[in-house]
Design a protein around this motif. Structure first.
Motif, PDB file in Angstrom:
ATOM      1  N   CYS A 261      11.225  -4.108  36.611  1.00 33.33           N
ATOM      2  CA  CYS A 261      10.898  -3.884  35.055  1.00 33.33           C
ATOM      3  C   CYS A 261      12.343  -3.542  34.324  1.00 33.33           C
ATOM      4  O   CYS A 261      12.950  -2.395  34.837  1.00 33.33           O
ATOM      5  CB  CYS A 261       9.957  -2.640  34.754  1.00 33.33           C
ATOM      6  SG  CYS A 261       9.835  -2.187  32.886  1.00 33.33           S
TER       7      CYS A 261
ATOM      8  N   CYS B 116      11.889   0.517  32.891  1.00 35.65           N
ATOM      9  CA  CYS B 116      11.841   1.614  33.618  1.00 35.65           C
ATOM     10  C   CYS B 116      12.250   1.461  35.192  1.00 35.65           C
ATOM     11  O   CYS B 116      12.034   2.275  36.107  1.00 35.65           O
ATOM     12  CB  CYS B 116      10.447   2.262  33.639  1.00 35.65           C
ATOM     13  SG  CYS B 116       9.262   1.458  34.722  1.00 35.65           S
TER      14      CYS B 116
ATOM     15  N   CYS C  64       4.650  -4.212  33.440  1.00 38.60           N
ATOM     16  CA  CYS C  64       4.859  -3.325  34.347  1.00 38.60           C
ATOM     17  C   CYS C  64       3.814  -2.203  34.427  1.00 38.60           C
ATOM     18  O   CYS C  64       3.186  -1.733  33.438  1.00 38.60           O
ATOM     19  CB  CYS C  64       6.015  -2.351  33.919  1.00 38.60           C
ATOM     20  SG  CYS C  64       6.565  -0.999  34.688  1.00 38.60           S
TER      21      CYS C  64
ATOM     22  N   CYS D  10       5.149   1.512  32.813  1.00 39.07           N
ATOM     23  CA  CYS D  10       5.505   1.955  31.155  1.00 39.07           C
ATOM     24  C   CYS D  10       4.494   0.772  30.630  1.00 39.07           C
ATOM     25  O   CYS D  10       4.916   0.964  29.267  1.00 39.07           O
ATOM     26  CB  CYS D  10       6.745   1.742  31.203  1.00 39.07           C
ATOM     27  SG  CYS D  10       7.778   0.149  31.178  1.00 39.07           S
TER      28      CYS D  10
HETATM   29 ZN   LIG Z   1       8.437  -0.446  33.225  1.00 36.27          ZN
END
Ligand SMILES: [Zn+2]
Length: 298
Positions: free
Chosen positions: A19, A22, A40, A43
């Motif tokens: 991702c 994050c 993701c 997040c």
């Molecule tokens: Zn993420």
């Protein structure tokens, strides 16, 4: 997943999706309107395959980009936007944009290349005779280029670097040398006055004094650069027919340089270009269309 998308996904995330928000790896994947998306799990951020790459904000499918990368790298002379337009079956504007975006990727990759060990250099005046003969400073469709070739101990061409310069003053040549040559490089050149600055910039230099034309071209200490320049000039003659040479010359030179410096592995060069493009942020059309100035300061 279609083949081109799978190939790009593998290049972007060789160890699997990461991702961009994050760095999370847990994800779900879905398709929407023929495009792949990753979401993701941590997040919830959604990422398209092309987000943040040169392929972003393009309506063209990846298959067209891959074909363009193939056509631009597998032919020795490259390909004009007009030819690309017909081979890709897209509008001229799309073909021009694909070509210039991929050329700018090549330019970015070659920008910081430093030649080393043994480098032969020569001056090239594109669009006319050497300075003083025809045209003049700032004349359209003319450009001065430093051609530098890293040669092997046996005098064969290894790598090339081509830079548009605004003039041949000592200041310009000293800036060029610092940008283009690694410390400790030994330079071979002819007696052009500006080349003397290379020595002042801290490199060792050997000046070959010869007449212009055939005798100079055959001098063994300058053979690599002259052989490479022979092919280069043929390419220029076919490429720079009928377009604004002065606007994008450096980008065209970078295309030649990129291909030349990867010529021993033609199979890898197309995938390499796709990979480089996937690691380059998208370009704006308005930026690409700006006339390019010579980068070496004076
Ligand atoms: Zn993420």
């Amino acid at each position: 997943m279609p083949q081109c998308q799978a190939a790009l996904a593998h290049l972007r995330w060789p160890q699997g999706f990461v991702c961009p928000g994050c760095q999370g790896r847990e994800h779900s994947r879905y398709d929407r309107e023929g495009r792949c998306y990753w979401q993701c799990c941590a997040c919830r951020r959604q990422t398209s395959l092309t987000a943040g790459t040169v392929f972003d904000a393009s309506k063209l499918p990846l298959t067209v980009w891959f074909l363009a990368a193939h056509l631009l790298t597998q032919t020795k002379t490259g390909m004009s936007a007009l030819q690309l337009m017909s081979d890709l079956g897209v509008s001229y504007r799309s073909a021009w944009l694909v070509k210039h975006k991929l050329m700018q990727v090549m330019a970015d990759q070659e920008h910081s290349r430093k030649l080393d060990t043994l480098v032969q250099i020569d001056d090239v005046f594109i669009g006319g005779e050497r300075m003083g003969c025809g045209g003049g400073r700032g004349a359209p469709n003319k450009a001065w280029v430093v051609a530098a070739v890293q040669a092997s101990a046996k005098g064969k061409s290894v790598l090339v670097r081509l830079d548009v310069v605004p003039n041949w003053t000592k200041l310009t040549m000293a800036s060029w040398a610092v940008r283009a040559l690694a410390a400790g490089t030994h330079v071979v050149s002819d007696g052009l006055a500006g080349f003397a600055a290379i020595k002042d910039a801290g490199f060792t230099q050997e000046v070959i004094v010869h007449g212009r034309g055939k005798a100079g071209a055959q001098h063994p200490r300058l053979l690599a650069v002259n052989t490479t320049l022979g092919n280069f000039k043929t390419w220029i003659a076919s490429t720079f027919k009928g377009f604004k040479l002065s606007h994008y010359t450096q980008r065209y030179l970078a295309e030649y340089q990129y291909r030349f410096n990867r010529r021993f592995d033609l199979r890898a060069i197309m995938v390499g270009l796709i990979n480089d493009a996937s690691r380059t942020k998208p370009f704006r059309e308005s930026t690409l269309r700006l006339p390019m100035a010579a980068e070496i300061p004076t």
